[in-house]
Write an enzyme that holds these catalytic residues in place. Structure first.
Site, PDB file in Angstrom:
ATOM      1  NE  ARG A 147       9.937  -7.422   7.507  1.00 35.75           N
ATOM      2  CZ  ARG A 147      10.170  -8.253   6.504  1.00 35.75           C
ATOM      3  NH1 ARG A 147      11.407  -8.469   6.109  1.00 35.75           N
ATOM      4  NH2 ARG A 147       9.183  -8.863   5.884  1.00 35.75           N
ATOM      5  CG  ASP A 148       5.291  -0.177   7.038  1.00 35.10           C
ATOM      6  OD1 ASP A 148       6.061   0.781   6.812  1.00 35.10           O
ATOM      7  OD2 ASP A 148       4.168  -0.266   6.518  1.00 35.10           O
TER       8      ASP A 148
END
Length: 192
Positions: free
Chosen positions: A7-8
């Site tokens: 997610r990053d």
């Protein structure tokens, strides 16, 4: 394979513990990662790399694939595919998948790489390539020597990427040092 969605994903979270060895690549900063079965629906990540579904607070493995597409676009063109002066401007472009495809077509890289990027930066996550499909793509399967010949990265692109990443130089240096001196066993212990 471990059912984790990062997610990053972004260039600042990809390090080499040994700059002369590409096999020493390490993905760092799992602070926003989540198990595929997690119930978190927060909108998290770095705006420039967030997928349309991640902006809505939804996530899937294809969200990480999207971020890889953004990274590839930036490495290829030296520009962000979804540029905006504010977070909302970026989000509005991502939500409709509005990027400068002409900029990508003007680059001096292989058609296979261009094809991979355009099949990753797809609004509908069900039509976006999966991780497995990315690994089977002709660009990924091609001869590394041939790929390096067909995609020359200009000094302008290198400088653009440096400028984009200058903001967190101290953080990167600390993470680089940690990645370099941390053994596989220590990383395993940290995960536990």
């Amino acid at each position: 394979e471990n059912k984790i969605i990062h997610r990053d994903l972004k260039p600042g979270n990809i390090l080499f513990s040994n700059e002369d060895n590409y096999e020493s690549l390490k993905l760092i900063d799992f602070g926003l990662s989540i198990n595929e079965s997690g119930k978190d629906n927060l909108r998290v990540g770095s705006p420039a790399y967030m997928s349309p579904e991640l902006i809505k607070g939804q996530f899937c493995f294809e969200s990480d694939v999207w971020a890889i597409g953004v990274i590839l676009f930036m490495i290829t063109t030296g520009k962000q595919p979804f540029y905006g002066k504010t977070k909302n401007e970026i989000f509005n472009k991502v939500k409709i998948c509005c990027y400068n495809n002409e900029l990508l077509n003007q680059t001096n890289c292989s058609n296979e790489l261009k094809d991979l990027i355009t099949k990753i930066l797809v609004l509908d996550k069900t039509k976006r390539l999966t991780v497995a499909q990315c690994l089977e793509h002709p660009f990924m399967q091609g001869n590394l020597e041939e790929s390096s010949k067909s995609c020359l990265i200009s000094d302008g692109i290198i400088n653009s990427l440096r400028e984009f990443n200058q903001k967190n130089i101290l953080q990167k240096e600390i993470l680089y040092l940690m990645a370099k001196i941390t053994s596989v066993n220590e990383i395993s212990n940290l995960k536990k």
